[in-house]
Design a protein around this motif. Structure first.
Motif, mmCIF file in Angstrom:
data_model
loop_
_atom_site.group_PDB
_atom_site.id
_atom_site.type_symbol
_atom_site.label_atom_id
_atom_site.label_comp_id
_atom_site.label_asym_id
_atom_site.label_seq_id
_atom_site.Cartn_x
_atom_site.Cartn_y
_atom_site.Cartn_z
ATOM 1 N N GLY A 181 0.843 -1.197 0.000
ATOM 2 C CA GLY A 181 0.000 0.000 0.000
ATOM 3 C C GLY A 181 0.877 1.245 0.000
ATOM 4 N N PRO A 182 0.285 2.418 0.194
ATOM 5 C CA PRO A 182 1.067 3.650 0.209
ATOM 6 C C PRO A 182 2.132 3.601 1.305
ATOM 7 C CG PRO A 182 -1.289 4.124 0.101
ATOM 8 C CD PRO A 182 -1.155 2.652 0.353
ATOM 9 N N SER A 183 3.385 3.927 0.926
ATOM 10 C CA SER A 183 4.485 3.904 1.901
ATOM 11 C C SER A 183 5.496 4.962 1.515
ATOM 12 C CB SER A 183 5.155 2.525 1.891
ATOM 13 O OG SER A 183 6.034 2.404 0.774
ATOM 14 N N THR A 184 6.530 5.123 2.325
ATOM 15 C CA THR A 184 7.562 6.125 2.035
ATOM 16 C C THR A 184 8.743 5.525 1.258
ATOM 17 O OG1 THR A 184 8.559 5.658 4.183
ATOM 18 C CG2 THR A 184 7.013 7.508 4.085
ATOM 19 N N PHE A 185 8.669 4.231 0.929
ATOM 20 C CA PHE A 185 9.773 3.613 0.161
ATOM 21 C C PHE A 185 9.776 4.147 -1.270
ATOM 22 C CE2 PHE A 185 9.262 0.550 3.567
ATOM 23 C CZ PHE A 185 10.565 0.224 3.874
ATOM 24 N N LEU A 186 10.873 4.790 -1.653
ATOM 25 C CA LEU A 186 10.932 5.403 -2.982
ATOM 26 C C LEU A 186 10.944 4.366 -4.098
ATOM 27 C CD1 LEU A 186 13.503 8.237 -2.269
ATOM 28 C CD2 LEU A 186 11.093 8.530 -2.887
ATOM 29 N N GLN A 187 11.368 3.158 -3.806
ATOM 30 C CA GLN A 187 11.460 2.142 -4.851
ATOM 31 C C GLN A 187 10.266 1.187 -4.848
ATOM 32 O OE1 GLN A 187 15.591 1.603 -3.459
ATOM 33 N NE2 GLN A 187 16.084 1.044 -5.538
ATOM 34 N N MET A 188 9.187 1.573 -4.172
ATOM 35 C CA MET A 188 7.987 0.711 -4.163
ATOM 36 C C MET A 188 6.791 1.445 -4.740
ATOM 37 S SD MET A 188 7.841 -1.488 -0.673
ATOM 38 C CE MET A 188 9.307 -2.286 -0.040
ATOM 39 N N HIS A 189 6.040 0.687 -5.533
ATOM 40 C CA HIS A 189 4.796 1.171 -6.106
ATOM 41 C C HIS A 189 3.724 1.143 -5.006
ATOM 42 C CE1 HIS A 189 1.918 1.919 -9.166
ATOM 43 N NE2 HIS A 189 1.435 0.703 -9.266
ATOM 44 N N SER A 190 2.773 2.095 -5.030
ATOM 45 C CA SER A 190 1.673 2.083 -4.061
ATOM 46 C C SER A 190 0.425 1.518 -4.719
ATOM 47 C CB SER A 190 1.351 3.510 -3.591
ATOM 48 O OG SER A 190 2.430 4.021 -2.865
ATOM 49 N N LEU A 191 -0.128 0.475 -4.108
ATOM 50 C CA LEU A 191 -1.380 -0.100 -4.594
ATOM 51 C C LEU A 191 -2.465 0.328 -3.614
ATOM 52 C CD1 LEU A 191 0.008 -3.654 -5.423
ATOM 53 C CD2 LEU A 191 -0.432 -1.784 -7.026
ATOM 54 N N ASN A 192 -3.454 1.081 -4.131
ATOM 55 C CA ASN A 192 -4.425 1.714 -3.236
ATOM 56 C C ASN A 192 -5.704 0.916 -3.033
ATOM 57 O OD1 ASN A 192 -3.023 4.340 -2.705
ATOM 58 N ND2 ASN A 192 -3.042 4.329 -4.948
ATOM 59 N N ASN A 193 -5.944 -0.062 -3.893
ATOM 60 C CA ASN A 193 -7.191 -0.819 -3.756
ATOM 61 C C ASN A 193 -7.077 -2.160 -4.501
ATOM 62 O OD1 ASN A 193 -7.777 -0.340 -6.597
ATOM 63 N ND2 ASN A 193 -8.224 1.767 -5.963
ATOM 64 N N ALA A 194 -8.133 -2.942 -4.382
ATOM 65 C CA ALA A 194 -8.126 -4.301 -4.940
ATOM 66 C C ALA A 194 -7.924 -4.288 -6.454
ATOM 67 C CB ALA A 194 -9.441 -5.004 -4.589
ATOM 68 N N ASP A 195 -8.563 -3.326 -7.128
ATOM 69 C CA ASP A 195 -8.455 -3.274 -8.584
ATOM 70 C C ASP A 195 -7.000 -3.025 -9.009
ATOM 71 O OD1 ASP A 195 -9.641 -3.341 -11.162
ATOM 72 O OD2 ASP A 195 -9.318 -1.156 -11.259
ATOM 73 N N GLU A 196 -6.337 -2.094 -8.322
ATOM 74 C CA GLU A 196 -4.928 -1.816 -8.646
ATOM 75 C C GLU A 196 -4.056 -3.045 -8.384
ATOM 76 O OE1 GLU A 196 -5.122 2.980 -7.702
ATOM 77 O OE2 GLU A 196 -3.530 1.797 -6.778
ATOM 78 N N ALA A 197 -4.379 -3.779 -7.326
ATOM 79 C CA ALA A 197 -3.600 -4.994 -7.013
ATOM 80 C C ALA A 197 -3.751 -6.029 -8.125
ATOM 81 C CB ALA A 197 -4.049 -5.585 -5.677
ATOM 82 N N ARG A 198 -4.988 -6.220 -8.593
ATOM 83 C CA ARG A 198 -5.214 -7.201 -9.666
ATOM 84 C C ARG A 198 -4.453 -6.813 -10.936
ATOM 85 N NH1 ARG A 198 -10.391 -7.938 -7.074
ATOM 86 N NH2 ARG A 198 -11.153 -5.998 -7.998
ATOM 87 N N LYS A 199 -4.495 -5.509 -11.270
ATOM 88 C CA LYS A 199 -3.791 -5.045 -12.483
ATOM 89 C C LYS A 199 -2.279 -5.240 -12.347
ATOM 90 C CE LYS A 199 -7.148 -1.714 -14.142
ATOM 91 N NZ LYS A 199 -7.719 -0.404 -13.776
ATOM 92 N N HIS A 200 -1.752 -4.937 -11.167
ATOM 93 C CA HIS A 200 -0.316 -5.085 -10.896
ATOM 94 C C HIS A 200 0.098 -6.548 -11.092
ATOM 95 C CE1 HIS A 200 3.486 -4.250 -8.602
ATOM 96 N NE2 HIS A 200 3.279 -5.439 -8.064
ATOM 97 N N VAL A 201 -0.651 -7.452 -10.478
ATOM 98 C CA VAL A 201 -0.312 -8.877 -10.564
ATOM 99 C C VAL A 201 -0.416 -9.354 -12.015
ATOM 100 C CG1 VAL A 201 -0.979 -11.223 -9.872
ATOM 101 C CG2 VAL A 201 -0.960 -9.367 -8.178
ATOM 102 N N ALA A 202 -1.481 -8.944 -12.694
ATOM 103 C CA ALA A 202 -1.677 -9.393 -14.081
ATOM 104 C C ALA A 202 -0.523 -8.904 -14.967
ATOM 105 C CB ALA A 202 -3.013 -8.872 -14.610
ATOM 106 N N TYR A 203 -0.157 -7.621 -14.803
ATOM 107 C CA TYR A 203 0.903 -7.060 -15.644
ATOM 108 C C TYR A 203 2.223 -7.801 -15.424
ATOM 109 C CZ TYR A 203 4.385 -3.938 -17.575
ATOM 110 O OH TYR A 203 5.436 -3.441 -18.294
ATOM 111 N N TRP A 204 2.594 -7.979 -14.151
ATOM 112 C CA TRP A 204 3.904 -8.583 -13.879
ATOM 113 C C TRP A 204 3.915 -10.072 -14.183
ATOM 114 C CZ3 TRP A 204 8.053 -5.948 -14.160
ATOM 115 C CH2 TRP A 204 7.990 -4.569 -13.902
#
Ligand SMILES: [Zn+2]
Length: 484
Positions: A181-204
């Protein structure tokens, strides 16, 4: 091959010209291909051949069975073709024979919390895939899962190029970039909800990632969506959690939890749903936890019932604990990284009031209790923290630390080999020494079933039946780990 003047004069048709041009292209391509590639896997090979016989060797097969002395192990086309008593199992005619009297073989290590990046500055992770993949192999790791990825494509590309034999390294189960989720790590993507998580997993997944790692600021909804999308695509999810408790994650269907119980926030009294109370708050509760109490036992029962594996990464926590020895392998680092770690180690050594004084031995007991209750305990190293967890060396150290935690040497070897293979669903192929399995073997000068420290004395690492030279692999990166 060259094309002479006389040959050119004789050319009268365009077809002939085409043949000559095509030949020149082939000549140029061959010249390029023949330029020595210093990164080629072949540069680090020590033993190779269609049939190899290892004779007079002690076999520690990874299942926990007692060692068998004076064995002959026959490797044919990368497979363990025969294993038997030296008196009855002869080396086949024409085999490359390697006399291993006084040596042991254990299965190649299958380690599940590895990274291809390293702490190169405060909160900054440099991509060190080229050196790390060699160090992992040199340390005896023949299969690894990366437990989180801060770069995007590097884990995936390395996995592919190693599988193609172009680069030296273990087989890699490559994670997608962190699911967080949202964090201060500069090298991490923030996933804000279930839909974004599904898209992230599908893409990678489409890019070639084969595994998922959730992190400390994820919400339950987002995590659930990632786990389910991963499962649909045959990918397992592990997590270094904080905002989600271990019990919640088990109910959401997670496959694996990282860092033993060091990251559990289940026992934080005022824990708010989906909020990380801070890693330190969780760790204080673990340090104070009654390992014989019902709350801990209930959590273990849930994890065992739901088949959630637990990864022991004692190596990274040892570097935070006063009174522990300097970790092995620091000499391969760049001088700057080595000094930075030495300063962190000195600070930890003076901080005897740190929670780690009680947390580190407590966490060892909790991991053992989980395994005793029937849980699948697997091993990894986590080359992060303040630096000091050096790939390959740390994988050997992790096996030693499991013995410190109370496991027998044979149990520790099994956790670092067969248990990892079982988690990955690859135990029919790798993880133990048995006829018909892939020839992934670590040749050790000594007997680690009696003296676990012998796991550091690696002479040769066979991966798919090809014997790699640890000394050459290490020499090729020594003093420059931190740069590439
Ligand atoms: Zn990690």
């Amino acid at each position: 091959m060259t094309v002479g003047r006389a040959g050119l004069k004789a050319c009268t048709t365009s077809v002939t010209w085409f043949v000559i041009v095509a030949s020149l292209v082939v000549v140029v391509a061959q010249a390029v291909a023949q330029q020595p590639n210093p990164n080629a896997a072949a540069n680090f090979v020590k033993v190779q051949g269609p049939v190899i016989a290892l004779t007079h060797v002690r076999v520690i097969d990874g299942t926990g069975a007692p060692p068998r002395d004076d064995q002959t192990v026959v490797i044919r086309d990368g497979i363990l073709a025969a294993i038997g008593d030296g008196s009855r199992t002869a080396a086949p005619d024409g085999a490359t024979v390697v006399d291993l009297a006084g040596r042991s073989v254990i299965p190649g290590l299958v380690m599940l919390h590895e990274h291809l990046y390293y702490t190169t500055g405060p909160g900054v992770y440099g991509q060190l895939g080229m050196s790390f993949s060699r160090l992992y192999l040199a340390g005896g790791v023949t299969t690894m899962r990366t437990a989180g990825n801060t770069n995007g494509i590097m884990d995936i590309n390395l996995a592919r190029r190693i599988a193609a034999g172009e680069l030296a390294g273990p087989a890699i189960d490559a994670t997608a970039p962190y699911v967080n989720g949202p964090s201060t790590f500069l090298q991490m993507h923030s996933l804000n909800n279930a839909d974004e998580a599904r898209k992230h997993v599908a893409y990678w997944a489409e890019q070639g990632a084969t595994s998922l790692k959730a992190y400390m600021q994820i919400s339950r909804d987002t995590l659930k969506a990632a786990i389910d999308e991963g499962h649909r695509r045959g990918m397992k999810t592990t997590g270094h959690l904080c905002s989600v408790t271990y019990a919640e994650a088990a109910d959401l269907g997670i496959d694996n939890l990282e860092h033993g119980f060091f990251a559990a926030t289940d026992f934080v009294g005022d824990k708010q749903p989906d909020v990380c109370p801070g890693q330190a708050r969780g760790q204080q509760t673990i340090a104070a936890l009654d390992e014989n109490g019902e709350p801990f036992k209930a959590l273990v029962r849930k994890l065992v019932d739901k088949h959630v594996a637990l990864t022991s990464t004692l190596t990274v926590f040892e570097t935070f604990t006063a009174g522990r020895p300097l970790p092995p392998g620091l000499d391969v680092l760049t001088p700057q990284l080595k000094e930075t770690f030495q300063r962190a180690y000195d600070r930890a050594a003076q901080n005897t009031q740190s929670v780690y004084a009680t947390l580190f031995p407590k966490a060892m007991r909790l991991e053992r209790a989980f395994a005793k209750a029937g849980g699948l305990l697997v091993a990894g190293t986590d080359p992060t923290g303040a630096g000091g967890v050096v790939p390959g060396y740390a994988d050997q150290r992790q096996i030693e630390l499991l013995v410190d935690a109370g496991f027998t040497p044979l149990e520790a070897i099994s956790i670092g080999t067969l248990n990892g293979a079982k988690y990955l669903g690859r135990d029919a192929r790798i993880g133990s020494i048995a006829q018909g399995k892939q020839a992934d073997l670590v040749v050790i000068d000594g007997n680690p079933s009696v003296k676990i420290a012998d796991v550091r004395r690696v002479e040769t690492v066979f991966k798919n039946g090809v014997g790699f030279d640890p000394a050459k692999l290490i020499e090729s990166v020594k003093g420059s780990v931190g740069i590439w």
